[in-house]
Scaffold this motif. Structure first.
Motif, PDB file in Angstrom:
ATOM      1  N   PRO B 235       0.909  -1.392  -0.077  1.00 31.17           N
ATOM      2  CA  PRO B 235       0.079   0.011  -0.127  1.00 31.17           C
ATOM      3  C   PRO B 235       0.579   1.318  -0.007  1.00 31.17           C
ATOM      4  N   MET B 236       0.382   2.231  -0.545  1.00 32.55           N
ATOM      5  CA  MET B 236       1.118   3.676  -0.758  1.00 32.55           C
ATOM      6  C   MET B 236       0.102   4.741  -0.974  1.00 32.55           C
ATOM      7  N   LEU B 237       0.661   5.895  -0.291  1.00 29.33           N
ATOM      8  CA  LEU B 237      -0.055   7.171  -0.756  1.00 29.33           C
ATOM      9  C   LEU B 237       0.622   7.825  -1.404  1.00 29.33           C
ATOM     10  N   THR B 238      -0.140   8.510  -2.704  1.00 28.09           N
ATOM     11  CA  THR B 238       0.680   9.190  -3.775  1.00 28.09           C
ATOM     12  C   THR B 238       0.149  10.682  -3.667  1.00 28.09           C
ATOM     13  N   LYS B 239       0.910  11.913  -3.781  1.00 25.14           N
ATOM     14  CA  LYS B 239       0.411  13.060  -3.797  1.00 25.14           C
ATOM     15  C   LYS B 239      -0.153  13.299  -5.223  1.00 25.14           C
ATOM     16  N   GLU B 240      -1.497  14.119  -5.082  1.00 24.08           N
ATOM     17  CA  GLU B 240      -1.963  14.517  -6.440  1.00 24.08           C
ATOM     18  C   GLU B 240      -2.137  15.901  -6.568  1.00 24.08           C
ATOM     19  N   PRO B 241      -2.306  16.294  -7.790  1.00 18.57           N
ATOM     20  CA  PRO B 241      -2.342  17.621  -8.059  1.00 18.57           C
ATOM     21  C   PRO B 241      -3.815  18.477  -7.750  1.00 18.57           C
ATOM     22  N   LYS B 242      -4.433  17.884  -6.705  1.00 12.10           N
ATOM     23  CA  LYS B 242      -5.704  18.538  -6.534  1.00 12.10           C
ATOM     24  C   LYS B 242      -5.551  19.209  -4.987  1.00 12.10           C
ATOM     25  N   LEU B 243      -5.949  20.569  -5.146  1.00 10.72           N
ATOM     26  CA  LEU B 243      -5.766  21.107  -3.939  1.00 10.72           C
ATOM     27  C   LEU B 243      -7.224  20.732  -2.824  1.00 10.72           C
ATOM     28  N   LEU B 244      -7.052  20.263  -1.841  1.00  5.92           N
ATOM     29  CA  LEU B 244      -8.137  19.866  -0.806  1.00  5.92           C
ATOM     30  C   LEU B 244      -8.527  21.022   0.110  1.00  5.92           C
ATOM     31  N   LEU B 245      -7.482  21.648   0.703  1.00  8.46           N
ATOM     32  CA  LEU B 245      -7.427  22.433   1.642  1.00  8.46           C
ATOM     33  C   LEU B 245      -6.711  23.732   1.259  1.00  8.46           C
ATOM     34  N   ASN B 246      -7.188  24.762   1.062  1.00  8.14           N
ATOM     35  CA  ASN B 246      -6.472  26.223   0.957  1.00  8.14           C
ATOM     36  C   ASN B 246      -6.560  26.708   2.409  1.00  8.14           C
ATOM     37  N   ASP B 247      -5.415  26.543   3.080  1.00 11.30           N
ATOM     38  CA  ASP B 247      -5.629  27.062   4.477  1.00 11.30           C
ATOM     39  C   ASP B 247      -5.130  28.293   4.583  1.00 11.30           C
ATOM     40  N   ASN B 248      -5.698  29.163   3.917  1.00 11.01           N
ATOM     41  CA  ASN B 248      -5.424  30.954   3.983  1.00 11.01           C
ATOM     42  C   ASN B 248      -6.709  31.658   4.292  1.00 11.01           C
ATOM     43  N   ASN B 249      -6.905  32.567   4.740  1.00 14.93           N
ATOM     44  CA  ASN B 249      -8.094  33.452   4.952  1.00 14.93           C
ATOM     45  C   ASN B 249      -9.107  32.974   5.727  1.00 14.93           C
ATOM     46  N   ALA B 250     -10.283  32.762   4.940  1.00 17.03           N
ATOM     47  CA  ALA B 250     -11.472  31.827   5.586  1.00 17.03           C
ATOM     48  C   ALA B 250     -11.023  30.280   5.669  1.00 17.03           C
ATOM     49  N   GLY B 251     -10.040  30.015   4.889  1.00 20.29           N
ATOM     50  CA  GLY B 251      -9.790  28.765   4.968  1.00 20.29           C
ATOM     51  C   GLY B 251      -8.960  28.318   6.358  1.00 20.29           C
ATOM     52  N   LYS B 252      -8.694  29.270   7.020  1.00 19.64           N
ATOM     53  CA  LYS B 252      -8.123  29.180   8.308  1.00 19.64           C
ATOM     54  C   LYS B 252      -9.138  28.544   9.307  1.00 19.64           C
ATOM     55  N   PRO B 253     -10.131  29.506   9.710  1.00 16.89           N
ATOM     56  CA  PRO B 253     -11.040  28.673  10.564  1.00 16.89           C
ATOM     57  C   PRO B 253     -11.705  27.682   9.992  1.00 16.89           C
TER      58      PRO B 253
END
Lengths: 348, 348
Positions: B235-253
């Motif tokens: 089993p392995m986990l591969t990084k994908e080109p899709k942004l799941l969380l943009n943890d800036n601005n409103a993304g922080k709360p």
């Protein structure tokens, strides 16, 4: 100069030692607890031995498979692994109870499926609702609430609603052997997480009180939220109809990476939805433990799943393929019937 | 029967007491630490006093604003709040260093912007790359790696790469006063989190060693991963080109709700990207602390941001509007120049 006898000296020393001991009572209790059975509700057997051996191995600094404290992570599926999931997930019961409230706000929904079926009260028809139907209901009943409103609502429901078979609050239907296991792992500095296909926000409402697992250690399926302001300009987070994490199947190891960022050393599940989490856990270096709870106790709880020649159900699918993978990969199958001396904390 | 003098008795008792004291040295150290200044690198003033008052208030069981242990959450932005972000985020430096590796694999990229500019080495042109350009590079350099490969790569880079102004590893460029603050809060049972607009996986590589913050307490911008199997069926986990969380601005709360599930009692940031996190924190019941680090020390670190009449930059935007909101809402502005006696642990 006054002289003291050896006896006086010894008594004085003994007095000081007793005080010292009392100060160390907390430690003493810890040592004492370790010498008693940490899993009294588990019957003797390969499963119980495997758990104890795993904990002893990974916490013994002289063992090559010793695991440093910060890396001790154990993950637990919730429905069917920590508490009863049959015949229907608790959260689905909750959502069904909310349908009339939602229909009051939007009366047109009363004539639209699947809401019509839920409102009919026809248990047979309700039991046949599909997963997409359930999702439709979930979205309709939760969207637009603030996260604080949701918490208050769900808490209120959990305090009053009762499971129909046992006539007890749902939060009492946890498995005593698993509660002991959670405590045993935590006593050995494992951080215990719930990794559930159920709603993260829902499970977080009761996880701390029910399992001693704080909200930040609950990973689950989650919709997105939207930050905004109420009429008084106060910040608020509102639940949105967009699924952000589907914490089932491959979503479990993906969710673990996102929320924890470490591979667990032990993982517990009960269905095909937990397969990838158990694979991912077991594939790590050193001593790793993957276990599946098998519902084979029709008398004290339920027996279901095709591995027992019983009909498949919407919940907790334990297929023959899963059973075969468990045997092949060295996972353990926990038989509720044989491995558990007692199932609930109450007398059932 | 042998007799002992009072002196002998006292010496014996003293011996036992010393042993007892040594056993309690840990506790003693804790009490001692509380009576000394927990924030020696902070100058006396309103900011330092506000921090100490907040901690004393929320940890005093007799105070109406006492906060129970499990609810003690403090969140920290990372770039510009805990360490140097100027003139460019550390992660961007990392990603730039990876561009030649990626181009070696895909030579066609050498003629395509923004890769062409990065490869040119033209510092002025590189500094002008837009945020979408940086994102394009980020995606190209990270996608397709397994999460374990990424961790190994990033760790290796962090061990060798050096910041050009101080000629030191990036992980040494943390602010000593903030390190003291993290320790002070943790000594008072606050759980400290990083909530960063930077990449969650990147920050998790060094957060434990650099700040004593474990990976599971790092919330950041995150791409999705995909569960699969390598050529050996592992089993392995591969990084994908899709942004799941943009943890800036409103993304922080929003990220805080998703990953922690509780509103923080204290939050620290340094730019408009932290505004919503600070609002959300301060809007909670009881005593809450929101603070902004202002980079106003051109000599010991940097001075930037329009609130000081300086040009806006791509990083750490501290606008006049943010400054005004801070004053209006009762947030504190930490002046690096006036509030911090020392900026780094090393002599600068």
């Amino acid at each position: 100069m006054k002289k003291f006898s050896l006896k006086t000296l010894l008594i004085a020393l003994l007095g000081v030692l007793v005080v010292t001991w009392m100060g160390n009572l907390a430690n003493f209790g810890k040592v004492f607890a370790q010498s008693t059975d940490p899993l009294p509700s588990w019957n003797k057997g390969a499963t119980k031995s495997a758990i104890i051996e795993f904990v002893q191995t990974t916490t013994d600094p002289s063992n090559p498979n010793f695991v440093p404290l910060p890396e001790r992570i154990a993950t637990f599926d919730q429905d069917g692994t920590l508490w009863v999931e049959y015949p229907m997930y608790t959260q689905v019961d909750y959502v069904f109870d909310r349908v009339p409230v939602v229909v009051k706000d939007k009366p047109k929904l009363a004539d639209v499926e699947p809401f019509k079926t839920v409102l009919s009260g026809n248990k047979e028809a309700i039991a046949k609702l599909s997963l997409p139907d359930l999702e439709k209901i979930l979205v309709a009943t939760l969207t637009g609430m603030t996260v604080d409103e949701f918490k208050t609502e769900a808490k209120k429901w959990l305090e009053t609603a009762k499971n129909s078979r046992w006539n007890r609050p749902y939060t009492e239907l946890t498995y005593l052997p698993m509660q002991e296991l959670l405590k045993y792992l935590r006593a050995n500095d494992y951080k215990t997480y719930i990794v559930t296909g159920g709603g993260q926000d829902f499970v977080r409402v009761y996880s701390e009180q029910t399992y001693g697992i704080p909200p930040e250690q609950v990973v689950g399926s989650a919709g997105s939220t939207k930050y905004g302001y109420d009429e008084n300009g106060q910040p608020m987070l509102t639940k949105e109809p967009k699924l952000l994490l589907n914490d089932n199947n491959a979503g479990k190891p993906e969710g673990i990476h996102l929320m924890i960022g470490r591979r667990p050393y032990a993982a517990f599940g009960n269905s095909t939805g937990d397969r990838q989490m158990l694979e991912y856990t077991k594939a790590g270096d050193g001593a790793r433990l993957s276990m599946l709870v098998l519902h084979d106790d029709a008398k004290r709880e339920y027996a279901y799943g095709p591995a027992q020649g019983l009909p498949d159900t919407r919940v907790g699918t334990f297929t023959q393929a899963l059973y075969d993978e468990a045997k092949k990969e060295g996972w353990f199958v926990i038989s509720m019937k044989n491995d558990w001396r007692q199932i609930f904390a109450f007398k059932s």
